[in-house]
Design a protein around this motif. Structure first.
Motif, PDB file in Angstrom:
ATOM      1  N   PHE A   1       7.439  11.007  -9.117  1.00 51.08           N
ATOM      2  CA  PHE A   1       6.452   9.932  -8.972  1.00 51.08           C
ATOM      3  C   PHE A   1       7.014   8.606  -9.471  1.00 51.08           C
ATOM      4  O   PHE A   1       6.899   7.575  -8.794  1.00 51.08           O
ATOM      5  N   GLU A   2       7.635   8.621 -10.635  1.00 52.47           N
ATOM      6  CA  GLU A   2       8.128   7.374 -11.224  1.00 52.47           C
ATOM      7  C   GLU A   2       9.363   6.823 -10.513  1.00 52.47           C
ATOM      8  O   GLU A   2       9.761   5.686 -10.772  1.00 52.47           O
ATOM      9  N   GLU A   3       9.967   7.627  -9.630  1.00 49.75           N
ATOM     10  CA  GLU A   3      11.121   7.158  -8.867  1.00 49.75           C
ATOM     11  C   GLU A   3      10.746   6.575  -7.508  1.00 49.75           C
ATOM     12  O   GLU A   3      11.594   5.997  -6.831  1.00 49.75           O
ATOM     13  N   VAL A   4       9.490   6.731  -7.095  1.00 48.94           N
ATOM     14  CA  VAL A   4       9.053   6.096  -5.847  1.00 48.94           C
ATOM     15  C   VAL A   4       9.112   4.581  -6.050  1.00 48.94           C
ATOM     16  O   VAL A   4       8.525   4.061  -7.011  1.00 48.94           O
ATOM     17  N   PRO A   5       9.824   3.848  -5.187  1.00 42.94           N
ATOM     18  CA  PRO A   5      10.047   2.411  -5.434  1.00 42.94           C
ATOM     19  C   PRO A   5       8.781   1.614  -5.739  1.00 42.94           C
ATOM     20  O   PRO A   5       8.760   0.822  -6.689  1.00 42.94           O
ATOM     21  N   VAL A   6       7.716   1.820  -4.962  1.00 38.36           N
ATOM     22  CA  VAL A   6       6.481   1.059  -5.189  1.00 38.36           C
ATOM     23  C   VAL A   6       5.905   1.342  -6.576  1.00 38.36           C
ATOM     24  O   VAL A   6       5.355   0.449  -7.228  1.00 38.36           O
TER      25      VAL A   6
ATOM     26  N   ILE B   1       3.458  10.398  -1.622  1.00 36.46           N
ATOM     27  CA  ILE B   1       2.402  10.197  -2.615  1.00 36.46           C
ATOM     28  C   ILE B   1       1.094   9.807  -1.938  1.00 36.46           C
ATOM     29  O   ILE B   1       1.081   9.198  -0.866  1.00 36.46           O
ATOM     30  N   GLY B   2       0.009  10.198  -2.574  1.00 36.00           N
ATOM     31  CA  GLY B   2      -1.307   9.895  -2.038  1.00 36.00           C
ATOM     32  C   GLY B   2      -2.289   9.615  -3.151  1.00 36.00           C
ATOM     33  O   GLY B   2      -1.913   9.343  -4.302  1.00 36.00           O
ATOM     34  N   ILE B   3      -3.555   9.734  -2.835  1.00 41.20           N
ATOM     35  CA  ILE B   3      -4.611   9.322  -3.755  1.00 41.20           C
ATOM     36  C   ILE B   3      -4.623  10.147  -5.040  1.00 41.20           C
ATOM     37  O   ILE B   3      -4.906   9.633  -6.122  1.00 41.20           O
ATOM     38  N   VAL B   4      -4.295  11.441  -4.955  1.00 39.42           N
ATOM     39  CA  VAL B   4      -4.320  12.282  -6.148  1.00 39.42           C
ATOM     40  C   VAL B   4      -3.201  11.890  -7.110  1.00 39.42           C
ATOM     41  O   VAL B   4      -3.400  11.839  -8.330  1.00 39.42           O
TER      42      VAL B   4
ATOM     43  N   GLN C   1      -3.760   1.993   7.462  1.00 34.46           N
ATOM     44  CA  GLN C   1      -2.315   2.208   7.572  1.00 34.46           C
ATOM     45  C   GLN C   1      -1.762   2.839   6.292  1.00 34.46           C
ATOM     46  O   GLN C   1      -2.293   2.631   5.217  1.00 34.46           O
ATOM     47  N   THR C   2      -0.696   3.603   6.433  1.00 42.60           N
ATOM     48  CA  THR C   2      -0.106   4.360   5.316  1.00 42.60           C
ATOM     49  C   THR C   2      -1.205   5.134   4.576  1.00 42.60           C
ATOM     50  O   THR C   2      -1.570   4.805   3.451  1.00 42.60           O
ATOM     51  N   PRO C   3      -1.735   6.168   5.206  1.00 45.24           N
ATOM     52  CA  PRO C   3      -2.887   6.883   4.628  1.00 45.24           C
ATOM     53  C   PRO C   3      -2.605   7.456   3.248  1.00 45.24           C
ATOM     54  O   PRO C   3      -1.528   7.971   2.976  1.00 45.24           O
ATOM     55  N   LEU C   4      -3.610   7.382   2.394  1.00 43.62           N
ATOM     56  CA  LEU C   4      -3.537   7.943   1.046  1.00 43.62           C
ATOM     57  C   LEU C   4      -4.301   9.256   0.950  1.00 43.62           C
ATOM     58  O   LEU C   4      -4.138   9.997  -0.019  1.00 43.62           O
ATOM     59  N   LEU C   5      -5.144   9.525   1.933  1.00 43.52           N
ATOM     60  CA  LEU C   5      -5.889  10.777   2.015  1.00 43.52           C
ATOM     61  C   LEU C   5      -5.423  11.567   3.228  1.00 43.52           C
ATOM     62  O   LEU C   5      -5.076  10.974   4.254  1.00 43.52           O
ATOM     63  N   PRO C   6      -5.418  12.896   3.154  1.00 44.14           N
ATOM     64  CA  PRO C   6      -5.026  13.698   4.315  1.00 44.14           C
ATOM     65  C   PRO C   6      -5.997  13.502   5.479  1.00 44.14           C
ATOM     66  O   PRO C   6      -7.154  13.128   5.280  1.00 44.14           O
TER      67      PRO C   6
END
Length: 221
Positions: free
Chosen positions: A189-194, A148-151, A79-84
Motif C-alpha cells: 500500500f505504501e509503495e503505490v505512488p499516489v 487499491i480501492g475503497i477498503v 473513472q478509476t473505480p474504487l468499488l468493485p
C-alpha cells in the motif's frame, strides 16, 4: 475559484483518505489546512453538526465524513473505480469499511491512554488485526485484488499511523511474523505512488502526536 475544495488537517488520516481518492481519479482540488485548535468559520459553517475535518466542498455544497466523501467521489467521478462492479463484492467492500470505522478507535486510543486503558486499547487493536489478517485479506495483494480501492483507503490508518502510535507508547503489535498478510499489504500500500507521495512525513508526525499525547494526558489529570 476551485470547484472542489478540501478542508483537512496535515497529520490526520481522514483527509488523507479523501486526497488519495481525488488523486487516483485525477480530480483537481484546493486544499485548505485547518487549525483544529482554532477552527475556521467556514469549517463550522460547512460541518455544524460534528465541527470536524475532513469536509469536501463541491460547487459550494459540503460533504462530511471521510468514507461518505469517498462514496460521493466514486459516484460523481466514476473513472478509476474504487468499488468493485459486482454487487456482492461491493457489499463485501462496504462491510470491511464499516468494520474498520467501528474498530479503528482502538488504534487511536493507544496514543491517548496509559495504564489499564492502554492495555485495553492494545488488546482491542490486536483482536481487530487478527480478524483482518484471517478474514479480510486472504491471499490478495490489496483488499479488492491487484489494485487499491475503497477498503484499502479505509484501512490506511493501519498502514502509516499505527506504527507511529506504537513507537510513541513503545510497543510493537503489527509485526511481520504475527501478521504476514497485513504486513505485506502495508508494504504494498505504501509503495503505490499516489499513496507514497501523499503521506505525511513520519518524523513530523511523530513529533506532532508526541505533543498531542502529552496535551491529552495532561488535560485528563
Amino acid at each position: 475559484m476551485a470547484e472542489v475544495k478540501l478542508h483537512g488537517s496535515r497529520y490526520s488520516p481522514f483527509p488523507c483518505r479523501v486526497i488519495w481518492a481525488l488523486k487516483l481519479k485525477g480530480i483537481s482540488y484546493e486544499y485548505i489546512e485547518e487549525d483544529l485548535s482554532n477552527k475556521s468559520p467556514l469549517l463550522l459553517q460547512y460541518n455544524p453538526v460534528h465541527k470536524k475535518i475532513p469536509v469536501l466542498v463541491h460547487c459550494g455544497k459540503p460533504i462530511c465524513e471521510s468514507m461518505i466523501i469517498i462514496e460521493y467521489i466514486e459516484e460523481k467521478w466514476p473513472q478509476t473505480p474504487l468499488l468493485p462492479s459486482d454487487p456482492y463484492e461491493r457489499a463485501k467492500a462496504r462491510f470491511w469499511v464499516k468494520f474498520v470505522e467501528e474498530k479503528a478507535p482502538a488504534i487511536w486510543s493507544t496514543f491517548r491512554s496509559t495504564g489499564e486503558e492502554l492495555k485495553k486499547a492494545l488488546k482491542d487493536s490486536l483482536e481487530m488485526l487478527k480478524i483482518v489478517e484471517e478474514q479480510g485479506l486472504g491471499e490478495k495483494k490489496f483488499f479488492g485484488g491487484d489494485t487499491i480501492g475503497i477498503v484499502d483507503m479505509a484501512f490506511g490508518v493501519i498502514a502509516h499511523w499505527f506504527g507511529v502510535f506504537e513507537e510513541i507508547v513503545e510497543v510493537k503489535v503489527l509485526e511481520a511474523h504475527a501478521f504476514p498478510r497485513l504486513h505485506a499489504w502495508k508494504e504494498n500500500f505504501e509503495e503505490v505512488p499516489v499513496i507514497k507521495e501523499n503521506l505525511p512525513d513520519r518524523d513530523k508526525m511523530l513529533d506532532y502526536f508526541k505533543k498531542r499525547r502529552m496535551e491529552i494526558l495532561s488535560a485528563s489529570q
